[in-house]
Write a protein that holds these residues in place. Structure first.
Motif, PDB file in Angstrom:
ATOM      1  N   MET A   1      14.882  -2.368  37.589  1.00 49.82           N
ATOM      2  CA  MET A   1      16.217  -1.895  37.782  1.00 49.82           C
ATOM      3  C   MET A   1      17.136  -2.772  36.952  1.00 49.82           C
ATOM      4  O   MET A   1      17.001  -3.977  36.961  1.00 49.82           O
ATOM      5  CB  MET A   1      16.582  -1.977  39.260  1.00 49.82           C
ATOM      6  N   GLN A  10      31.690   1.229  38.321  1.00 47.31           N
ATOM      7  CA  GLN A  10      30.382   1.754  38.669  1.00 47.31           C
ATOM      8  C   GLN A  10      29.375   1.322  37.630  1.00 47.31           C
ATOM      9  O   GLN A  10      29.715   1.039  36.496  1.00 47.31           O
ATOM     10  CB  GLN A  10      30.382   3.267  38.760  1.00 47.31           C
ATOM     11  N   ALA A  12      25.418   2.239  35.966  1.00 39.87           N
ATOM     12  CA  ALA A  12      24.295   3.166  35.901  1.00 39.87           C
ATOM     13  C   ALA A  12      23.041   2.322  36.040  1.00 39.87           C
ATOM     14  O   ALA A  12      22.821   1.398  35.274  1.00 39.87           O
ATOM     15  CB  ALA A  12      24.280   3.912  34.577  1.00 39.87           C
ATOM     16  N   VAL A  13      22.250   2.597  37.035  1.00 38.25           N
ATOM     17  CA  VAL A  13      21.041   1.830  37.277  1.00 38.25           C
ATOM     18  C   VAL A  13      19.875   2.575  36.638  1.00 38.25           C
ATOM     19  O   VAL A  13      19.629   3.728  36.934  1.00 38.25           O
ATOM     20  CB  VAL A  13      20.796   1.661  38.794  1.00 38.25           C
ATOM     21  N   VAL A  15      16.076   3.186  36.306  1.00 39.08           N
ATOM     22  CA  VAL A  15      14.858   3.011  37.068  1.00 39.08           C
ATOM     23  C   VAL A  15      13.698   3.457  36.194  1.00 39.08           C
ATOM     24  O   VAL A  15      13.585   4.627  35.859  1.00 39.08           O
ATOM     25  CB  VAL A  15      14.897   3.842  38.371  1.00 39.08           C
ATOM     26  N   PRO A  26      15.581   8.108  34.151  1.00 37.17           N
ATOM     27  CA  PRO A  26      16.588   8.609  35.085  1.00 37.17           C
ATOM     28  C   PRO A  26      17.566   7.489  35.437  1.00 37.17           C
ATOM     29  O   PRO A  26      17.189   6.330  35.518  1.00 37.17           O
ATOM     30  CB  PRO A  26      15.770   9.026  36.300  1.00 37.17           C
ATOM     31  N   THR A  27      18.825   7.825  35.624  1.00 38.50           N
ATOM     32  CA  THR A  27      19.830   6.840  36.012  1.00 38.50           C
ATOM     33  C   THR A  27      20.523   7.287  37.285  1.00 38.50           C
ATOM     34  O   THR A  27      20.598   8.480  37.583  1.00 38.50           O
ATOM     35  CB  THR A  27      20.888   6.633  34.911  1.00 38.50           C
ATOM     36  N   THR A  28      21.033   6.312  38.021  1.00 40.23           N
ATOM     37  CA  THR A  28      21.771   6.565  39.246  1.00 40.23           C
ATOM     38  C   THR A  28      23.019   5.712  39.212  1.00 40.23           C
ATOM     39  O   THR A  28      22.948   4.525  38.918  1.00 40.23           O
ATOM     40  CB  THR A  28      20.922   6.191  40.477  1.00 40.23           C
ATOM     41  N   ASP A  29      24.168   6.310  39.495  1.00 39.48           N
ATOM     42  CA  ASP A  29      25.412   5.550  39.531  1.00 39.48           C
ATOM     43  C   ASP A  29      25.496   4.784  40.844  1.00 39.48           C
ATOM     44  O   ASP A  29      25.410   5.374  41.922  1.00 39.48           O
ATOM     45  CB  ASP A  29      26.622   6.467  39.388  1.00 39.48           C
ATOM     46  N   VAL A  30      25.657   3.462  40.732  1.00 36.47           N
ATOM     47  CA  VAL A  30      25.700   2.583  41.893  1.00 36.47           C
ATOM     48  C   VAL A  30      26.859   1.611  41.707  1.00 36.47           C
ATOM     49  O   VAL A  30      27.006   1.024  40.639  1.00 36.47           O
ATOM     50  CB  VAL A  30      24.383   1.791  42.027  1.00 36.47           C
ATOM     51  N   ASP A  34      27.906  -0.625  46.925  1.00 37.82           N
ATOM     52  CA  ASP A  34      26.680   0.015  47.394  1.00 37.82           C
ATOM     53  C   ASP A  34      25.535  -0.986  47.463  1.00 37.82           C
ATOM     54  O   ASP A  34      24.730  -0.970  48.406  1.00 37.82           O
ATOM     55  CB  ASP A  34      26.279   1.169  46.469  1.00 37.82           C
TER      56      ASP A  34
END
Length: 105
Positions: A1, A10, A12-13, A15, A26-30, A34
């Motif tokens: 990560m 924010q 973008a993580v 993974v 793939p990315t997830t905004d964290v 959070d």
């Protein structure tokens, strides 16, 4: 990560998985909030696991499983602490340098 390119507080993580290529991660905004909330949850889970382990019979299978679980949670908490303290990678802000080194001899 890894935290990549912050946008208005924010991150973008990214993974990484073993089956996907680097171009299609793939990315997830964290947000940092959070991450702190997840750390609070992990600390409470660790405290609960310690309490259960302290009441389990010494040398039992349950004690060994809980010890490994507590060690894993401790490792995860330290990694999240590191990510929060680390500055995010700024990919878009590469500025070419005016100063260059002299040519190698």
């Amino acid at each position: 990560m890894q935290f990549v390119s912050p946008v208005q507080g924010q991150f973008a993580v990214v993974v990484a998985s073993q089956t996907s290529g680097f171009d299609a991660l793939p990315t997830t905004d964290v947000t940092p909030e959070d991450v702190r909330e997840m750390m609070t949850y992990l600390r409470k889970a660790k405290e609960r696991a310690v309490a259960i382990r302290d009441h389990s019979p010494a040398g039992s299978y349950m004690e060994s499983v809980l010890t490994r679980t507590i060690d894993g949670i401790t490792l995860e908490l330290s990694q999240l602490d590191y990510l929060l303290a680390r500055k995010p990678v700024m990919l878009a802000e590469k500025v070419p340098s005016d100063r260059r080194m002299r040519p190698a001899i």
